[in-house]
Design an enzyme around this catalytic site. Structure first.
Site, mmCIF file in Angstrom:
data_model
loop_
_atom_site.group_PDB
_atom_site.id
_atom_site.type_symbol
_atom_site.label_atom_id
_atom_site.label_comp_id
_atom_site.label_asym_id
_atom_site.label_seq_id
_atom_site.Cartn_x
_atom_site.Cartn_y
_atom_site.Cartn_z
ATOM 1 N N HIS A 196 2.836 11.902 -7.113
ATOM 2 C CA HIS A 196 1.441 11.571 -7.366
ATOM 3 C C HIS A 196 1.232 10.065 -7.325
ATOM 4 O O HIS A 196 2.178 9.295 -7.348
ATOM 5 C CB HIS A 196 0.994 12.111 -8.735
ATOM 6 C CG HIS A 196 1.766 11.539 -9.883
ATOM 7 N ND1 HIS A 196 2.904 12.141 -10.375
ATOM 8 C CD2 HIS A 196 1.592 10.425 -10.624
ATOM 9 C CE1 HIS A 196 3.390 11.411 -11.379
ATOM 10 N NE2 HIS A 196 2.609 10.355 -11.539
ATOM 11 N N GLU A 223 -2.727 10.909 -11.050
ATOM 12 C CA GLU A 223 -2.583 10.928 -12.502
ATOM 13 C C GLU A 223 -3.463 9.845 -13.104
ATOM 14 O O GLU A 223 -3.497 8.720 -12.618
ATOM 15 C CB GLU A 223 -1.125 10.674 -12.882
ATOM 16 C CG GLU A 223 -0.861 10.727 -14.366
ATOM 17 C CD GLU A 223 0.599 10.498 -14.711
ATOM 18 O OE1 GLU A 223 1.029 10.966 -15.774
ATOM 19 O OE2 GLU A 223 1.314 9.835 -13.918
ATOM 20 N N HIS A 225 0.830 -1.202 0.000
ATOM 21 C CA HIS A 225 0.000 0.000 0.000
ATOM 22 C C HIS A 225 0.864 1.250 0.000
ATOM 23 O O HIS A 225 2.053 1.197 0.276
ATOM 24 C CB HIS A 225 -0.952 0.020 1.203
ATOM 25 C CG HIS A 225 -0.284 0.081 2.528
ATOM 26 N ND1 HIS A 225 -0.118 -1.028 3.330
ATOM 27 C CD2 HIS A 225 0.272 1.108 3.218
ATOM 28 C CE1 HIS A 225 0.508 -0.688 4.437
ATOM 29 N NE2 HIS A 225 0.753 0.605 4.394
ATOM 30 N N ASN A 232 -4.911 11.251 11.754
ATOM 31 C CA ASN A 232 -4.433 11.484 13.112
ATOM 32 C C ASN A 232 -5.430 12.436 13.762
ATOM 33 O O ASN A 232 -5.615 13.570 13.308
ATOM 34 C CB ASN A 232 -3.021 12.083 13.094
ATOM 35 C CG ASN A 232 -2.012 11.077 12.588
ATOM 36 O OD1 ASN A 232 -1.831 10.023 13.172
ATOM 37 N ND2 ASN A 232 -1.373 11.381 11.469
ATOM 38 N N ARG A 248 -1.614 10.804 4.663
ATOM 39 C CA ARG A 248 -2.223 11.408 5.841
ATOM 40 C C ARG A 248 -3.313 12.359 5.367
ATOM 41 O O ARG A 248 -3.080 13.167 4.470
ATOM 42 C CB ARG A 248 -1.176 12.160 6.661
ATOM 43 C CG ARG A 248 -0.227 11.231 7.363
ATOM 44 C CD ARG A 248 0.770 12.014 8.226
ATOM 45 N NE ARG A 248 1.604 11.086 8.951
ATOM 46 C CZ ARG A 248 2.772 10.622 8.499
ATOM 47 N NH1 ARG A 248 3.226 11.012 7.325
ATOM 48 N NH2 ARG A 248 3.464 9.767 9.215
ATOM 49 N N GLU A 299 -3.651 3.432 1.902
ATOM 50 C CA GLU A 299 -3.966 3.556 3.328
ATOM 51 C C GLU A 299 -4.173 5.032 3.630
ATOM 52 O O GLU A 299 -3.265 5.840 3.436
ATOM 53 C CB GLU A 299 -2.819 3.016 4.172
ATOM 54 C CG GLU A 299 -2.980 3.254 5.657
ATOM 55 C CD GLU A 299 -1.734 2.905 6.455
ATOM 56 O OE1 GLU A 299 -1.474 3.602 7.447
ATOM 57 O OE2 GLU A 299 -1.025 1.958 6.080
#
Length: 130
Positions: free
Chosen positions: A74, A122, A5, A60, A9, A56
């Site tokens: 990207h 993209e 993965h 937070n 964030r 993922e």
């Protein structure tokens, strides 16, 4: 070895999940809160994690925004028709930051979309030559 993965964030997890699932057509594969660490992880993708690389999304708790920095580039997605994909993404509320067309100094057709946190995605045709 295989790529599992890529982690991003995000400042608003629900908004990001909606973008990746409703605008880009991915599936929410799993989501889990970690109260002791004060974060939530959500995994999205086009197929199960056993056979596909996924994204993922890490939220937070209490952090609403991140600076993307200059090192990140990207994520690339292959789409059957870049022009049609942009029409569909725009119709579902997505933001196209580079309209579809030939690559600068090349011939592959591409476009760029931006997620709610400003990450670039993209879109590439399977017939790319560059």
């Amino acid at each position: 070895m295989r790529l599992l993965h890529t982690m991003l964030r995000v400042g608003d997890l629900d908004k990001s999940i909606a973008f990746y699932t409703e605008v880009l057509g991915m599936t929410l594969l799993r989501r889990k809160d970690y109260p002791d660490g004060q974060f939530t992880l959500a995994f999205v993708g086009y197929g199960d994690e056993a056979h596909n690389s996924v994204i993922e999304l890490t939220y937070n708790w209490g952090v609403g925004q991140y600076e993307l920095g200059s090192g990140y580039g990207h994520i690339a997605l292959e789409v059957e028709d870049v022009y049609k994909a942009c029409e569909d993404i725009r119709a579902r509320g997505g933001k196209i930051t580079r309209e579809p067309g030939p690559m600068k100094h090349g011939s592959s057709i591409l476009a760029f979309v931006e997620d709610p946190d400003g990450y670039k995605i993209e879109l590439l045709s399977p017939q790319r030559k560059d």
